[in-house]
Design a protein around this motif. Structure first.
Motif, mmCIF file in Angstrom:
data_model
loop_
_atom_site.group_PDB
_atom_site.id
_atom_site.type_symbol
_atom_site.label_atom_id
_atom_site.label_comp_id
_atom_site.label_asym_id
_atom_site.label_seq_id
_atom_site.Cartn_x
_atom_site.Cartn_y
_atom_site.Cartn_z
ATOM 1 N N GLY A 614 0.794 -1.234 0.000
ATOM 2 C CA GLY A 614 0.000 0.000 0.000
ATOM 3 C C GLY A 614 0.817 1.271 0.000
ATOM 4 N N VAL A 615 2.162 1.152 0.137
ATOM 5 C CA VAL A 615 3.006 2.355 0.202
ATOM 6 C C VAL A 615 4.032 2.345 -0.922
ATOM 7 C CG1 VAL A 615 4.644 3.695 1.595
ATOM 8 C CG2 VAL A 615 2.711 2.534 2.695
ATOM 9 N N LEU A 616 4.777 1.259 -1.043
ATOM 10 C CA LEU A 616 5.882 1.188 -1.994
ATOM 11 C C LEU A 616 5.786 -0.126 -2.748
ATOM 12 C CD1 LEU A 616 8.362 3.010 -2.632
ATOM 13 C CD2 LEU A 616 9.714 1.540 -1.133
ATOM 14 N N GLY A 617 5.743 -0.052 -4.093
ATOM 15 C CA GLY A 617 5.552 -1.249 -4.887
ATOM 16 C C GLY A 617 6.796 -2.116 -4.930
ATOM 17 N N PRO A 618 6.644 -3.420 -5.301
ATOM 18 C CA PRO A 618 7.787 -4.322 -5.421
ATOM 19 C C PRO A 618 8.609 -3.975 -6.648
ATOM 20 C CG PRO A 618 5.783 -5.386 -6.181
ATOM 21 C CD PRO A 618 5.355 -4.075 -5.614
ATOM 22 N N GLY A 619 9.858 -4.462 -6.710
ATOM 23 C CA GLY A 619 10.713 -4.203 -7.857
ATOM 24 C C GLY A 619 12.149 -4.545 -7.547
ATOM 25 N N PHE A 620 13.094 -3.696 -8.047
ATOM 26 C CA PHE A 620 14.515 -3.977 -7.908
ATOM 27 C C PHE A 620 15.255 -2.695 -7.590
ATOM 28 C CE2 PHE A 620 12.781 -7.172 -10.684
ATOM 29 C CZ PHE A 620 13.345 -8.360 -10.241
ATOM 30 N N THR A 621 16.401 -2.857 -6.874
ATOM 31 C CA THR A 621 17.327 -1.745 -6.668
ATOM 32 C C THR A 621 18.657 -2.149 -7.279
ATOM 33 O OG1 THR A 621 18.013 -2.559 -4.510
ATOM 34 C CG2 THR A 621 16.189 -0.974 -4.563
ATOM 35 N N LEU A 622 19.295 -1.167 -7.983
ATOM 36 C CA LEU A 622 20.601 -1.411 -8.607
ATOM 37 C C LEU A 622 21.576 -0.446 -7.965
ATOM 38 C CD1 LEU A 622 22.358 -2.772 -10.783
ATOM 39 C CD2 LEU A 622 21.619 -0.960 -12.370
ATOM 40 N N THR A 623 22.636 -0.996 -7.353
ATOM 41 C CA THR A 623 23.614 -0.182 -6.622
ATOM 42 C C THR A 623 24.959 -0.289 -7.309
ATOM 43 O OG1 THR A 623 22.436 -0.567 -4.552
ATOM 44 C CG2 THR A 623 24.710 0.250 -4.398
ATOM 45 N N ALA A 624 25.602 0.895 -7.587
ATOM 46 C CA ALA A 624 26.907 0.915 -8.247
ATOM 47 C C ALA A 624 27.987 0.482 -7.276
ATOM 48 C CB ALA A 624 27.197 2.305 -8.783
ATOM 49 N N GLY A 625 29.063 -0.072 -7.854
ATOM 50 C CA GLY A 625 30.180 -0.507 -7.030
ATOM 51 C C GLY A 625 31.165 0.623 -6.811
ATOM 52 N N SER A 626 32.476 0.305 -6.977
ATOM 53 C CA SER A 626 33.517 1.293 -6.696
ATOM 54 C C SER A 626 33.658 2.321 -7.815
ATOM 55 C CB SER A 626 34.860 0.580 -6.477
ATOM 56 O OG SER A 626 35.175 -0.209 -7.628
ATOM 57 N N ALA A 627 33.038 2.080 -8.948
ATOM 58 C CA ALA A 627 33.074 3.020 -10.078
ATOM 59 C C ALA A 627 31.643 3.202 -10.586
ATOM 60 C CB ALA A 627 33.972 2.496 -11.199
ATOM 61 N N PRO A 628 31.372 4.295 -11.277
ATOM 62 C CA PRO A 628 29.999 4.534 -11.765
ATOM 63 C C PRO A 628 29.557 3.446 -12.727
ATOM 64 C CG PRO A 628 31.310 6.545 -11.911
ATOM 65 C CD PRO A 628 32.271 5.450 -11.589
ATOM 66 N N LEU A 629 28.285 3.124 -12.631
ATOM 67 C CA LEU A 629 27.680 2.248 -13.643
ATOM 68 C C LEU A 629 27.502 3.075 -14.919
ATOM 69 C CD1 LEU A 629 24.962 0.226 -11.708
ATOM 70 C CD2 LEU A 629 26.802 -0.741 -13.081
ATOM 71 N N PRO A 630 27.982 2.577 -16.078
ATOM 72 C CA PRO A 630 27.988 3.407 -17.279
ATOM 73 C C PRO A 630 26.601 3.542 -17.912
ATOM 74 C CG PRO A 630 28.785 1.237 -17.823
ATOM 75 C CD PRO A 630 28.598 1.246 -16.321
ATOM 76 N N VAL A 631 26.472 4.594 -18.730
ATOM 77 C CA VAL A 631 25.278 4.757 -19.558
ATOM 78 C C VAL A 631 25.174 3.551 -20.488
ATOM 79 C CG1 VAL A 631 24.232 6.143 -21.409
ATOM 80 C CG2 VAL A 631 25.365 7.277 -19.467
ATOM 81 N N GLY A 632 23.959 3.062 -20.659
ATOM 82 C CA GLY A 632 23.748 1.908 -21.521
ATOM 83 C C GLY A 632 23.624 0.611 -20.762
ATOM 84 N N THR A 633 23.864 0.644 -19.430
ATOM 85 C CA THR A 633 23.656 -0.550 -18.609
ATOM 86 C C THR A 633 22.176 -0.884 -18.633
ATOM 87 O OG1 THR A 633 25.534 0.011 -17.189
ATOM 88 C CG2 THR A 633 23.869 -1.518 -16.294
ATOM 89 N N THR A 634 21.826 -2.162 -18.840
ATOM 90 C CA THR A 634 20.416 -2.547 -18.926
ATOM 91 C C THR A 634 20.078 -3.560 -17.851
ATOM 92 O OG1 THR A 634 20.860 -4.326 -20.503
ATOM 93 C CG2 THR A 634 20.366 -2.164 -21.425
ATOM 94 N N VAL A 635 18.823 -3.527 -17.401
ATOM 95 C CA VAL A 635 18.261 -4.521 -16.478
ATOM 96 C C VAL A 635 17.025 -5.076 -17.161
ATOM 97 C CG1 VAL A 635 17.234 -4.962 -14.231
ATOM 98 C CG2 VAL A 635 19.153 -3.341 -14.446
ATOM 99 N N THR A 636 17.016 -6.393 -17.434
ATOM 100 C CA THR A 636 15.867 -7.037 -18.067
ATOM 101 C C THR A 636 15.058 -7.730 -16.984
ATOM 102 O OG1 THR A 636 17.124 -7.367 -20.105
ATOM 103 C CG2 THR A 636 15.135 -8.703 -19.805
ATOM 104 N N ILE A 637 13.750 -7.414 -16.930
ATOM 105 C CA ILE A 637 12.853 -7.950 -15.891
ATOM 106 C C ILE A 637 11.818 -8.822 -16.580
ATOM 107 C CG2 ILE A 637 11.220 -7.350 -14.072
ATOM 108 C CD1 ILE A 637 12.655 -4.594 -13.921
ATOM 109 N N ILE A 638 11.697 -10.101 -16.095
ATOM 110 C CA ILE A 638 10.734 -11.037 -16.664
ATOM 111 C C ILE A 638 9.848 -11.532 -15.533
ATOM 112 C CG2 ILE A 638 10.418 -13.233 -17.854
ATOM 113 C CD1 ILE A 638 13.106 -12.754 -19.218
ATOM 114 N N GLY A 639 8.526 -11.453 -15.721
ATOM 115 C CA GLY A 639 7.584 -11.851 -14.683
ATOM 116 C C GLY A 639 6.827 -13.101 -15.063
#
Length: 724
Positions: A614-639
């Motif tokens: 009722g407050v925050l929907g389910p999903g995913f969090t992506l956290t960068a490591g010791s260097a920035p995650l570059p532009v063009g990084t993709t996350v594919t989600i299949i349900g």
């Protein structure tokens, strides 16, 4: 009696001064059955009396007409028209007056046939009452003279010709009238109308029993119309009996013709009809008679004019004021598409206001301007002065002439003035003198596109007061000298420059540095941060670089505030390489691109999240490591477990979400995710529903994530939710 008349003629001639007649020396030649005209000129100093032609005995030549009259004034000309039934000559014909010696001209009548022509005769049958008359108007519709036009009446008919205006030769386009009469009723009788060189046209003519006369009424005001147009006369039968054969009688030689008539053979009492006239050329006033065979005629003056296109003038209508002995100028602009003719100012009778000067000329061209300057010796007014041309409407301006005033001086706030097209430029004017400044205004040179859009100065500006005159223009020009003055001040000239508005803009880019793996791609986001559209945005790469532009979404024009992307493809290792981003009307943005082997961005991780019911929907969090995650990084989600995995939103960073199918999505980073930062992708699904979401991360070519966690999942039953 004859002796007395001759004596009186001799006495009149005896008292006349001699004069001289002259005729063309080339002689005259015409065809048998046609006519020829001798033009006679009085080349002496006195009037020539009784000018006539004398034809030798035995000649078949006769005089058809003589326009010389009893007296031919000195310097004037007249015409004697001759005709003959058969070939002869040359025959010497003598021209003389009773006080002018004879002069001769050789006349040859040839035997050749006259060229044929055609006649136009109204097709409507003619009807008139016994004892009255009926007329037929005949027009030469061919290209040669029509000879000996007459009516042919069958034997045994009581119809006779009572009058004819048809000459021996009826010129092309000319018309004449043959008037018929009869003592008793008959008919219809077929009467032929034709000439010796024309086909005959037969018209049924009916003579009715005598009818009661009646009267016609019509406007007596003159009729005027333009060439190519038409003028109409409405005729009403104001009597108690029918009116027969109502028509217009047009003089011989006139180019006016009847283009239409609604008048039938019989016009009932109180009924009306209309005769419409037209003409190809200007003439007049021409007297045209309107009447019927049992009515008197009424003459109406008809004038055919050359059409003059109308136009419009722009004239300030605000009241004007100037001191006696001084003057004021009214600026007039022709805002129409045609020239304005005879533009002037007209003062009412009794006014002392006069036109001192007028630059408008006989014709003021379209879009041109001129000035009319008024003056007066004594105070008066306000007086209504009318400004206009012969083909324009008039504009009335109240003009007041005041008693002489003390001169004063004006000060200007700024010089010069510059403004953009479509905007305005203003001058603040201060009365620096000790007396009021009258009628302060701006005078703009002829041909300038600058106009006055506002003037707060009024008719009198008090000493020490100020006012503002505002100017505008639709096109660039200048510097243009605009003069500011009052009727009791000297003029001050201020240069006005009208410029086109700037169209430049500025660009911003998402990053000033970019790292791309060999053979990989990378892009930057470009934002138009200015107020105008940016044109032709592109990237300039130095020569020798292995970089290339593989994509550009900026198009030919990027509106203000809108973003686009430029994508680069790398070759082998190089850099940093300085690349310039710029449009044809923008500043430059610098981008440093480095191409190197695989780049380790450290232990990034993708984690499933159940959210909060009722407050925050389910999903995913992506956290960068010791260097920035570059532009063009993709996350594919299949349900699975549901028909649609809902709508995903992005928080904590910048990414785009693509719908691959009802149960699959692809999230792509459009900006680099800083080291240690977290971005979340959450759906509108509720964890009160059973479903499973699996996510997997793909890095762009040339990137690696040592120790990273590239996959995660969320699983919800009707009771519990778990995430990895």
């Amino acid at each position: 009696m004859e002796t007395i008349c001759r004596a009186e003629a001799a006495q009149a001639t005896a008292g006349a001064s001699p004069t001289t007649l002259s005729v063309p020396g080339a002689g005259l030649s015409f065809a048998a059955g046609s006519t020829g005209t001798v033009n006679v000129s009085n080349s002496g100093g006195s009037a020539a009396l009784n000018v006539q032609a004398t034809i030798p005995a035995g000649s078949g030549i006769t005089i058809s007409s003589n326009s010389c009259a009893a007296t031919l004034p000195a310097g004037s000309s007249c015409a004697i028209t001759l005709t003959a039934p058969a070939a002869e000559g040359p025959t010497t014909v003598s021209i003389a007056g009773s006080n002018a010696a004879a002069t001769t001209t050789p006349v040859t009548v040839t035997g050749g046939p006259a060229p044929t022509t055609t006649l136009s005769i109204p097709a409507t049958p003619l009807s008139f009452a016994a004892g009255s008359t009926g007329s037929v108007t005949i027009t030469n519709s061919g290209g040669a003279n029509a000879l000996n036009v007459q009516a042919s009446i069958p034997a045994g008919s009581g119809i006779t010709v009572s009058n004819t205006t048809c000459p021996a030769a009826l010129a092309p386009s000319a018309n004449c009238t043959i008037t018929l009469t009869a003592p008793s009723a008959e008919g219809p009788t077929a009467i032929g109308f034709g000439g010796s060189n024309t086909p005959a046209t037969t018209m049924p003519v009916t003579v009715t029993n005598p009818v009661t006369p009646t009267t016609l009424s019509m406007p007596s005001t003159p009729v005027s119309f333009d060439t190519g147009g038409a003028g109409s006369v409405t005729i009403t039968n104001s009597g108690s009996a029918p009116a027969f054969n109502v028509q217009a009688s047009i003089p011989v030689g006139s180019g006016i013709t009847v283009s239409n008539t609604t008048c039938s053979a019989i016009l009932a009492p109180s009924a009306n009809c209309t005769i419409t006239l037209t003409a190809p050329a200007a003439e007049g006033p021409t007297n045209i008679s309107f009447g019927g065979s049992n009515t008197p005629t009424t003459t109406v003056q008809v004038t055919v004019t050359v059409p003059v296109p109308t136009t419009t003038l722009s004239i300030p209508s605000a009241p004007l004021s100037f001191a006696a002995g001084g003057s004021t100028t009214v600026l007039i602009s022709n805002t129409g598409a045609s020239a304005a003719f005879n533009v002037t100012a007209t003062a009412p009778a009794g006014s002392g206001i006069t036109v001192q000067s007028n630059t408008c000329g006989a014709a003021l061209a379209s879009l041109a301007s001129c000035g009319i300057t008024l003056t007066a010796a004594a105070a008066e007014g306000p007086t209504a002065i009318s400004f206009g041309g012969s083909n324009t409407l008039a504009t009335t301006v109240p003009v007041t002439v005041t008693a002489p005033v003390t001169p004063t001086t004006l000060g200007m706030s700024t010089t010069p003035v510059s403004f953009n097209t479509g905007t305005t430029g203003s001058v603040t004017i201060t009365n620096n003198g000790g007396a009021p400044a009258l009628d302060v205004q701006a005078t703009i040179p002829a041909g300038s596109g600058i106009t006055v859009s506002a003037n707060t100065c009024g008719s009198s500006l008090a000493a020490g007061a100020n006012c503002i005159i505002t100017l505008t223009a639709s096109a660039a020009e200048g510097p243009t000298p605009v003069s500011f003055a009052g009727s009791n001040t000297s003029a001050t000239t201020v240069p006005f420059t009208v410029t086109a508005p700037s169209t430049t803009t500025t660009l911003g880019i998402s990053a000033s540095t970019l790292t791309i793996a060999p053979g990989g791609t990378g892009f930057v986001t470009i934002t138009n941060t200015g107020s105008n559209a940016a044109a032709n945005i592109g990237a300039t790469i130095p020569g020798g670089s292995g970089l290339s532009v593989s994509g550009n979404t900026c198009g030919l024009s990027l509106p203000a505030g809108v973003t686009c992307t430029v994508t680069f493809t790398a070759g082998s290792d190089e850099g940093p390489t300085n690349v310039t981003i710029q449009g044809s009307n923008t500043d430059t943005a610098a981008l440093s691109i480095t191409v190197s082997g695989s780049i380790d961005i450290g232990a990034y991780h993708l984690d499933g999240s159940c959210g909060v019911l009722g407050v925050l929907g389910p999903g995913f969090t992506l956290t960068a490591g010791s260097a920035p995650l570059p532009v063009g990084t993709t996350v594919t989600i299949i349900g699975s477990g549901v028909a649609n995995i809902g709508v995903f939103s992005v928080t904590g960073g910048t990414a785009s979400v693509s719908v691959l199918s009802a149960t699959s999505r692809q999230v792509t980073l459009t900006s680099a995710l800083p080291a240690g930062a977290t971005i979340a992708f959450r759906t509108t699904l509720s964890i009160s529903v059973a479903f499973t979401l699996n996510g997997s991360t793909t890095l762009p070519n040339g990137y690696a994530g040592t120790g990273g966690k590239p996959a995660g999942s969320v699983s919800s039953t009707l009771v519990l939710c778990s995430a990895t």
